[in-house]
Design an enzyme around this catalytic site. Structure first.
Site, PDB file in Angstrom:
ATOM      1  N   GLU A 284     116.634 -52.608 -12.375  1.00 38.57           N
ATOM      2  CA  GLU A 284     115.515 -53.543 -12.220  1.00 38.57           C
ATOM      3  C   GLU A 284     115.142 -54.120 -13.586  1.00 38.57           C
ATOM      4  O   GLU A 284     115.051 -53.401 -14.578  1.00 38.57           O
ATOM      5  CB  GLU A 284     114.321 -52.801 -11.619  1.00 38.57           C
ATOM      6  CG  GLU A 284     113.042 -53.619 -11.557  1.00 38.57           C
ATOM      7  CD  GLU A 284     111.829 -52.757 -11.271  1.00 38.57           C
ATOM      8  OE1 GLU A 284     110.827 -53.294 -10.760  1.00 38.57           O
ATOM      9  OE2 GLU A 284     111.868 -51.543 -11.560  1.00 38.57           O
TER      10      GLU A 284
ATOM     11  N   LYS B 205     111.722 -58.689  -4.287  1.00 41.39           N
ATOM     12  CA  LYS B 205     111.024 -57.458  -3.923  1.00 41.39           C
ATOM     13  C   LYS B 205     109.866 -57.762  -2.983  1.00 41.39           C
ATOM     14  O   LYS B 205     109.009 -58.605  -3.273  1.00 41.39           O
ATOM     15  CB  LYS B 205     110.531 -56.755  -5.190  1.00 41.39           C
ATOM     16  CG  LYS B 205     109.941 -55.375  -4.944  1.00 41.39           C
ATOM     17  CD  LYS B 205     109.542 -54.718  -6.261  1.00 41.39           C
ATOM     18  CE  LYS B 205     108.969 -53.323  -6.034  1.00 41.39           C
ATOM     19  NZ  LYS B 205     108.527 -52.708  -7.306  1.00 41.39           N
TER      20      LYS B 205
ATOM     21  N   CYS C  48     112.914 -50.444  -7.114  1.00 38.50           N
ATOM     22  CA  CYS C  48     111.939 -49.512  -7.685  1.00 38.50           C
ATOM     23  C   CYS C  48     111.063 -48.855  -6.626  1.00 38.50           C
ATOM     24  O   CYS C  48     111.491 -48.007  -5.865  1.00 38.50           O
ATOM     25  CB  CYS C  48     111.103 -50.231  -8.744  1.00 38.50           C
ATOM     26  SG  CYS C  48     110.034 -49.125  -9.698  1.00 38.50           S
TER      27      CYS C  48
END
Length: 526
Positions: A281, A348, A402
């Protein structure tokens, strides 16, 4: 009134004991996994709740004890979050970080307080309180994992090391169902201290719980003993890390992006090594430019990758009216013939409150509050939840960025089920403490629940290839890489098929035990 004042020192002593027990419970989680200490901590809480049951305001007393237990648990178990404040606040970082941890712990503790209060409504002085305690707290933990975006960290089920026999129950009932069973096991020894019951009768509930867990452990052991399906036509995957600290990665230099990319290229190897390369990430910082807008940078990546596919995390932006909006994205790049081809982009979907965006931004924007990521007003959430991503010469994958890897059930199921999970994360914010270890252990449970292998690239954390039972095939922490042929997925697990219904069934059965179990006969003590 005088009696209440006289009891105040005793009440606060019990609350202090609850907080200490919560701190002890933290040692049950990664990287320690001392399950015995977690059991001791839960037994202390149950015995303290027994005392609360004798008070006039017993539900309020139970809430306070559950809250104190959890604030000790979360303040110690999440202390590593304060490290993120060191980058922007300098010498004030520990002060702001400590205050943030205490505030977060106090908010999360309300759910344990709620679970304890709910259990107290149906509390008994005998063994029947054990299953109702487990069901009530498990329900409150599910609420903690879903309410207000959710934060399902340090769930009770995570005390079992992933990839070992007990963790395999997550393939049947998920981590929430496993949490309910864990609380049942941990609370059952409290019955051994009950007064007015013959010793053998006290031992009976503990033995009954043990008889449930023994075959569960045996089933998990047998599941792990079965050979994992392998296929030689699956790609070799390399997960790479630059080894750079968060401060070094974001140094303000005119060549910073190129400097960071070079470190990742060194860890990625030559064009004939591995079939797919994965970077973490936010691998490429946006100090001087945005990577997807820098054609020279993209061409350099394509030339270095050769015929390999590259999956990497970065920040991208899109115009929206007179301003730009930013996304925390993962991008799939093919480098065939040395020309970069953007195959797919995943933005995301679940963002970290205060880390990646500020809740209720329109109300608080005037206070000049910025998220820890310092990307304008923060990231925009992706329009779509995690989905199938197509890669050349590889099974379809799902990318979790994440924070998303801590949520059970985000990988698509049914006809959209992927062949593996790609997890990219930046744990460099949190130093070398227990936070990255906890995050890695949690992510491995997603493999167990789904029956899918995981390739995890973690900046500053553990990069690894994990098989569908949660076992590590190869791992690396820091500069370098981990590499392995992608394991084949297992058949669809019970949890992947039924999802939360499987977890809810466990909690329902435990709650019904409160009504089904007979009340033990007590005898007078001489």
């Amino acid at each position: 009134m005088n009696a209440e004042r006289e009891n105040l020192p005793k009440v606060w002593l019990e609350r202090g004991a609850a907080a200490m027990a919560g701190a002890i419970a933290t040692l049950g989680h990664a990287p320690f996994h001392v399950v015995a200490l977690y059991v001791i901590a839960i037994v202390i809480l149950v015995r303290l709740l027994d005392r609360a049951a004798l008070r006039p305001k017993r539900i309020a007393a139970a809430f306070a004890l559950g809250w104190c237990f959890a604030i000790g648990h979360f303040a110690t178990g999440l202390h590593w979050i304060s490290s993120a404040f060191l980058y922007d606040f300098g010498v004030w970082g520990p002060l702001f970080g400590g205050a943030a941890i205490l505030l977060l712990a106090a908010l999360l503790a309300c759910f344990w307080g709620l679970g304890s209060a709910l259990a107290m409504m149906l509390w008994t002085s005998d063994m029947r309180r054990v299953p109702i305690f487990a069901a009530a707290v498990a329900l409150s933990e599910w609420l903690r994992g879903n309410a207000f975006t959710g934060f399902p960290w340090l769930l009770p089920g995570y005390v079992w090391p992933p990839g070992e026999p007990m963790s395999q129950l997550a393939s049947l009932v998920g981590v929430y169902g496993l949490s309910a069973l864990t609380l049942l096991l941990a609370a059952s020894p409290a019955v051994l201290f009950d007064a007015g019951i013959k010793p053998l009768r006290r031992l009976a509930p503990v033995l009954a719980v043990a008889l449930v867990f023994a075959p569960s452990w045996a089933w998990g052991w047998r599941r792990l003993a079965e050979p994992t399906p392998r296929a030689l036509d699956l790609p070799v995957v390399r997960v790479a890390d630059s080894g750079m600290s968060q401060a070094d990665k974001w140094a303000e230099r005119p060549d910073q992006e190129w400097r960071v990319v070079q470190r990742y290229l060194e860890a990625s190897g030559s064009a004939n090594e591995a079939d797919i390369v994965i970077w973490p990430e936010g691998a490429i910082p946006s100090v001087n430019s945005y990577a997807l807008e820098n054609e020279a940078l993209l061409d350099a990546l394509a030339a270095a990758m050769g015929e390999r596919a590259l999956v990497l995390g970065l920040t991208r932006r899109e115009p929206r009216g007179e301003r730009f909006v930013h996304y925390n994205s993962a991008v799939v790049i093919n480098g065939a013939s040395g020309a970069a081809e953007i195959v797919d982009i995943y933005d995301k979907h679940r963002l970290v409150p205060f880390g990646e965006y500020i809740p209720f931004w329109r109300l608080v924007s005037g206070f000049n509050i910025a998220p820890l990521q310092r990307i304008g007003a923060g990231f925009e959430p992706g329009a779509r939840a995690p989905r199938r991503i197509m890669l050349a010469n590889a099974p379809a994958a799902t990318i979790l960025i994440c924070y998303e890897a801590i949520f059970p059930g985000l990988a698509p199921a049914g006809d959209d089920r992927p062949g593996w999970i790609i997890s990219v994360t930046n744990d460099a914010w949190f130093g070398n403490g227990v936070g990255p270890s906890q995050h890695f252990a949690i992510a491995r449970y997603r493999a167990i629940e789904s029956g899918l292998p995981i390739a995890r690239a973690a900046s500053g954390g553990v990069s690894a290839i994990v098989d569908p039972q949660g076992r590590v095939i190869d791992a690396n922490r820091g500069a370098g890489y981990a590499e392995a042929r992608l394991p084949a997925p297992l058949p669809v697990t019970v949890y992947a098929r039924f999802g939360l219904a499987a977890s809810a069934l466990v909690a329902l059965v435990l709650a019904l035990l409160r009504l089904a179990l007979p009340r033990p006969h007590r005898h007078a003590c001489g």
